[in-house]
Design an enzyme around this catalytic site. Sequence first.
Site, PDB file in Angstrom:
ATOM      1  CG  ASP A 218      -1.620  -1.274   1.473  1.00 49.62           C
ATOM      2  OD1 ASP A 218      -2.042  -1.882   0.475  1.00 49.62           O
ATOM      3  OD2 ASP A 218      -1.782  -1.683   2.642  1.00 49.62           O
ATOM      4  CG  ASP A 258      -3.149  -4.671  -1.469  1.00 48.27           C
ATOM      5  OD1 ASP A 258      -4.049  -5.226  -2.134  1.00 48.27           O
ATOM      6  OD2 ASP A 258      -3.140  -4.682  -0.233  1.00 48.27           O
ATOM      7  CG  ASP A 262      -5.159  -0.966   2.620  1.00 53.12           C
ATOM      8  OD1 ASP A 262      -5.838  -0.139   1.982  1.00 53.12           O
ATOM      9  OD2 ASP A 262      -4.845  -2.087   2.173  1.00 53.12           O
ATOM     10  NE  ARG A 315     -10.764  -3.997  -1.332  1.00 55.67           N
ATOM     11  CZ  ARG A 315      -9.798  -4.881  -1.176  1.00 55.67           C
ATOM     12  NH1 ARG A 315      -8.608  -4.493  -0.748  1.00 55.67           N
ATOM     13  NH2 ARG A 315     -10.008  -6.151  -1.410  1.00 55.67           N
TER      14      ARG A 315
HETATM   15 CA    CA Z   1      -3.132  -3.630   1.876  1.00 52.95          CA
HETATM   16 CA    CA Z   2      -4.823  -7.834  -2.808  1.00 52.06          CA
END
Ligand code: CA
Ligand code: CA
Length: 446
Positions: A218, A258, A262, A315
Amino acid sequence: MSAAIAVAGALLVAGPAGASPNPAADSTAQTTQTPLERQVLPAGNGWASEGTGTTGGSAAEAANVYDVSTKTELLAAFAAGNQAKIIRIHGSIDANTAPDGSPLTCEDYAAGTGYSLAQYLQDFDPATYGRDQEPAGPQENARRLAAAKQAKTIRWDIPSNTTIVGAMPDSSITGAALRINGATNVILRNLTLRDSADCFPAWDPTDGTEGNWNSEYDLLQVINKATHVWIDHSAFTDAPNLDSSQPLYFGRPYQVHDGAVDVTNGSDLVTMSYNRFSEHDKLLLIGSTDSPTRGDPGKLRVTIHHNVFENVGQRAPRVRFGQVDVYNNHFKVTEDSAIPYEYSLGAGFSSHLYAEANAFTLPDGISAADIIGRYKGTAITTIANAVNGKITDLRAEYNAAAAPADQLAEDTSWTPTLRTHVHPAQAVPALLKDSTGPVFTAGGDL
Ligand code: CA
Ligand code: CA
């Protein structure tokens, strides 16, 4: 950038730590007297202002102010410990570089491990390897070795009591997987974080019905019970290295990214304001598992306000457990977006999403019913949001299109209180047009 924009952005976010009978006057005072890196999160500005609030390294002594323009200087500042510290980033820092500054490629990380993508694709081709077991064997072992070399190079932890700012609006970090890992009291502002590409995506044939390529990094992870984090006026993007430009392998997109930000593993009390998120698929994952064993129940409280989300796939955010306040953001999908749109607001297991007065600008083919995604959630609150300029009941639109088993009730369990001014949804696109992302010049740079 014009000076007018910088001043407008500062006025919108700056303010004193303490309560004040006249916040507007105090905001102006802090803007003119307090350099960007010495500012603290104003009282009442989202979950990060709860309790002791978020001051970052604002009170740093002069010896703990770091002006950095190289990776080596930045890592030295991160290694300096948990005393209050300010880090001002000058120019662009590339994480995929050796200590002498020379660039490191994916081939450099793979060297000596035996990893070869061609061999990996041959060994784990579903036509011969099957789809019911995860890759195992020499090429998977080699992939892990190579991935560990990259992780050691690009994964950097920001310590507690730190304020990290871009000294100029074009300051950026490319290729890093930054973490706030078990730390507390961190402010990140005025910085662009870009393209934390994983050189070694893993094939998981059991992920979904067709399998998926999964990447590790991330742009920023808030993880392992990290608390009191304010992320403001920053930019997060994959550009110019979009996953849509990657090939298909085994018929699936070779995703090298990704998340953007997060928030997982019992982390808590985060405010994200006036950021610009663009050109990214899986953006903000809040809670990474339905299991309560990582300390998530009662945590994962996040406020997301006055951000722009442009061409984001899904997301934004996807929530488990947490009380997450999403207000006055502009979600925008352009006609020519290279990122397939899935949904914006993800109601995951035991989630408590409160979405008020957000604006959605969507092209033909994406409807109001598409904005919510249900991932085991049971309830959500949506109030006075606008879709293409029209006030729309997002939950009603979602429920009208969803199967009976996928209905979402109104979440009556909480009401956000830690908020700045809530603007009408229809005013949000114009309000945010030029005031998100990095717009400041840090004090003392000029
Ligand atoms: Ca992640
Ligand atoms: Ca993933």
